[in-house]
Design an enzyme around this catalytic site. Structure first.
Site, PDB file in Angstrom:
ATOM      1  N   ASP A 447       5.366  -6.217 -26.805  1.00  0.00           N
ATOM      2  CA  ASP A 447       6.317  -6.132 -25.691  1.00  0.00           C
ATOM      3  C   ASP A 447       6.812  -4.698 -25.523  1.00  0.00           C
ATOM      4  O   ASP A 447       6.707  -3.868 -26.443  1.00  0.00           O
ATOM      5  CB  ASP A 447       7.493  -7.074 -25.988  1.00  0.00           C
ATOM      6  CG  ASP A 447       8.098  -7.668 -24.727  1.00  0.00           C
ATOM      7  OD1 ASP A 447       7.937  -7.056 -23.657  1.00  0.00           O
ATOM      8  OD2 ASP A 447       8.734  -8.724 -24.827  1.00  0.00           O
ATOM      9  N   ASP A 511       8.057 -12.750 -16.448  1.00  0.00           N
ATOM     10  CA  ASP A 511       9.026 -13.585 -17.161  1.00  0.00           C
ATOM     11  C   ASP A 511       9.393 -14.803 -16.329  1.00  0.00           C
ATOM     12  O   ASP A 511       9.993 -15.744 -16.839  1.00  0.00           O
ATOM     13  CB  ASP A 511      10.285 -12.773 -17.501  1.00  0.00           C
ATOM     14  CG  ASP A 511      10.111 -11.994 -18.799  1.00  0.00           C
ATOM     15  OD1 ASP A 511       9.115 -12.245 -19.510  1.00  0.00           O
ATOM     16  OD2 ASP A 511      10.963 -11.139 -19.099  1.00  0.00           O
TER      17      ASP A 511
END
Ligand code: GLA
Length: 707
Positions: A447, A511
């Protein structure tokens, strides 16, 4: 060496590239559909000669493959810089040309500014995608400060009047935007230090109203995960050009004597429709960009993030693993919250060892349980970041990107480590490799959750060094662990590009797993990236990011457009929901062995609320189609659906998954929907299918395979 009247040419299966070295300026004469052999190069040159208008320079200024200001070019020049104020302008002449069967390299020299440029064109014979790599060398005896360095400048047809870009924000990436190409320059500039949610590094120019099936296009993508700039311009001469390259911060690149800098590669594809362009980019990425492991059938993920967020311990995770395995998951990914001091997003980043207070015995029992249930194990990292509240920051405050005397604004309570420093890369490599060795990790969710602000590296701008540092660290890990699968995530899809994908092989697309938002997100993403690398999960009934409630059927069918998986708390689903999930997992497994070589098809629709996407196997024997309605259609019946990309002569059995959920919305559902049908590809592509009545947020899956 440069023969007079020279035309340089490369052919691929479906394209021709023609470059000319006639006169001082190297030009691209053609990049597009295959052309027959040129019988008389000098006649072609006379055809490409250009008029000299009044009130301008006395000589023509053709668009060079590397336009410079010294020739009098007033459009976007490829290089800007200076040597302590001098050598502010360049005039490049051809020094050398090298040709092989698949590549042409032009070497250009400016003996006064003391700079050499090498620009290489590689045409992939199979996909017809053109790669352009450019290098700049300082041949002088003092440093040359580079302020602009484009990877490539391409001419495009006068008839191209529209430009498509992908823009977005967190939770809504890859949205398609159209701009008219008129007198002003169109510019995309990304300075976020990552590929960004806002400006995807690509641009597609084409004929008016080009769409999935109609209109010539030229699409380009820059394979780079840092700052970049694109311009599209129609010059006052009428010539149109598209330029792309990295964006350089003030003072960021000071090229030492004899030093060479590489531009990020630009990938270009000329095609007769967006579908054709997409299929070519997919083919290219599969052969030349993506890691080998992406060619194997992609496993079904269960990711812990939206199921538990930071709220986990061993007991909870074991229960989640069981529930996810029972729903068909094949790989369990433990997301954020497992490492030292990480109970929320205020602390811990940088301290990459298992938190002893929550996991006193480490993750061994969890990993053993995951494997016992037959799943693979994946772990979340955010290596480039550090929380000021961490052991790492306490010990090495000097390791962050910063500007002395300035306070760097925090984002999600974190700062960015300076990966331009070898010591930082070593620390991260050692920390990650130790965990990969200890737990035999199969997969890393890598990430990167913030933009770079005040990215100072020892007093100078450090984004270029940062991006190179990230690439270097990933290269080191992937060469030490070639079977280790790595996903690129950046608050969702803020780092998706062919640069990062040379080192990673899956993208966490967004997301937002709200299936309705995912329709446009996944459509944009799919223009350049194939479905097998697109992370797409079934979320909770009410999407956490948007608050929208949708049926499990719609969530699962939209997730089947990519690498299917779960982002929900499978401990708390009903038996019926579990059965449905298992059913969709079975469908996914049925097709996935051919998906890695499939062609994707977007079916253009009149009603913008109807989304139809298909994946067709390379042998055209299998296909499946997702049909989704985002908001209420403007007609009672959906428009007729004509499939694409099938073999007209083959007979296909068409079966529909999910029609039962539509029963209450109409008095009659078409026969083929209820009982299936066997018809020819030609009938499916020409006569088409009458869809059932479909309300807002409904979805169907059509399986269409050779009978
Ligand atoms: C980012 C990612 C999410 C999740 C969280 C964890 O937002 O995009 O998927 O991993 O970080 O903190």
């Amino acid at each position: 060496m440069k023969p007079a009247q020279a035309i340089y040419r490369i052919d691929s299966s479906e394209a021709t590239l023609l470059l000319s070295a006639n006169g001082a300026v190297p030009r691209m004469l053609w990049f597009g559909a295959s052309l027959p052999q040129i019988a008389d190069p000098s006649a072609l040159h006379s055809l490409c000669d250009i008029a000299v208008p009044q009130a301008k320079l006395d000589t023509a200024v053709p668009l060079s493959i590397f336009p410079d200001s010294g020739s009098g070019f007033m459009g976007p020049v490829a290089l800007e810089g200076h040597r302590a104020g001098s050598h502010f302008s360049c005039t490049f002449k051809i020094e050398h040309i090298e040709q092989s069967s698949a590549s042409i390299e032009f070497t250009l020299l400016d003996p006064v500014a003391e700079l050499r440029v090498r620009t290489e064109f590689l045409l992939d014979s199979d996909s017809s995608v053109l790669t352009i790599n450019t290098k700049l060398e300082n041949t002088g005896s003092n440093a040359f400060s580079v302020t602009k360095f484009a990877s490539a400048t391409l001419p495009f047809a006068d008839t191209f009047t529209e430009c498509l870009t992908l823009n977005g924000r967190w939770g809504l990436e890859f949205q398609q935007h159209r701009s008219a190409i008129s007198a002003n320059q169109l510019r995309i500039k990304n300075t976020s230090g990552r590929t960004s949610h806002e400006y995807f590094p690509a641009c597609i120019v084409g004929q008016q109203h080009f769409d999935a099936e109609r209109g010539q296009v030229l699409g380009v993508h820059l394979g780079y995960s840092g700052n970049y700039e694109f311009t599209v311009e129609r010059l006052s001469t009428g010539e149109a050009c598209l330029q792309a390259g990295m964006a350089i911060l003030p003072g960021e690149i000071n090229l030492a004597p004899r030093a060479v800098i590489d531009s990020p590669p630009l990938y270009a594809c000329a095609a007769n429709s967006l579908n054709q362009m997409t299929q070519r980019f997919h083919r290219f990425a599969r052969r030349h960009v993506l890691p080998k492991w992406t060619r194997a059938p992609r496993p079904i993920h269960a990711n812990s993030w939206e199921a538990l967020y930071f709220d986990h311990d061993e007991k909870t995770l074991l229960a989640l693993v069981d529930a996810a395995a029972n729903a068909g998951a094949e790989r369990f990914v433990l997301d954020d919250g497992w490492f030292h001091g990480r109970r929320d997003d205020t602390s811990g980043l940088g301290d990459w060892w298992v938190d002893k207070t929550i996991y006193p015995q480490g993750l061994h029992s969890l990993v053993a349980h995951v494997r016992k249930r037959g799943l693979q194990f994946g772990l979340w990292f955010e290596p480039e970041m550090v929380n000021p509240v961490s052991e790492l920051y306490k010990n090495h405050p000097e390791w962050v990107l910063q500007v002395e005397g300035q306070d760097t604004p925090l984002a999600r309570n974190q700062l960015v480590l300076n990966l331009g420093l070898p010591a930082v890369r070593d620390y991260l490599y050692d920390s990650i490799a130790a965990l990969v060795d200890e737990y035999k990790i199969d997969y890393i969710k890598w990430d990167m959750n913030r933009d770079l602000v005040l990215p100072g590296n020892n007093g100078q701008a450090g984004v270029v060094a940062q991006v190179n540092g990230v690439y270097e660290l990933l290269d080191r890990l992937t060469s030490a662990y070639p079977a280790l699968e790595i996903e690129s995530c950046s608050s969702g899809g803020a780092r998706a590009d062919y640069g990062i994908l040379l080192r990673t092989g899956r993208v966490w697309t967004s997301d937002s797993i709200d299936p309705i938002d995912r329709l446009t997100i996944q459509r944009g993403f799919g223009l350049f990236f194939p479905p097998e690398i697109m992370g797409a999960h079934v979320g909770h009934d009410v999407a956490h990011l948007t608050g929208r409630a949708t049926s499990l059927q719609t969530r699962a069918i939209v997730a089947l457009q990519g690498q299917y998986g779960y982002e929900l708390d499978a401990r708390h689903i009903s038996d019926d929901e579990r059965e449905q999930l298992v059913g969709y997992a079975e469908r996914y497994k049925q097709h996935r062995h051919w998906v890695a070589e499939c062609t994707t098809w977007e079916v253009p629709t009149r009603d913008a609320s109807l989304f139809v996407k298909g994946q067709v196997s390379a042998d055209q024997a299998s296909s499946f189609w997702t049909v989704v309605v985002s908001s209420s259609l403007d007609t009672t019946l959906p428009e007729k659906l004509r499939l694409l990309g099938l073999d007209g002569a083959k007979r296909y059995r068409i079966t529909v998954v999910g029609w039962e959920a539509l029963k209450s919305f109409a008095k009659h559902i078409p026969d083929w929907v209820v009982s299936g049908a066997v018809v020819s590809g030609s009938e499916l592509m020409n006569i088409g299918l009458n869809l059932p009545v479909m309300p807002a947020q409904s979805a169907l899956l059509l399986d269409c395979s050779e009978a």
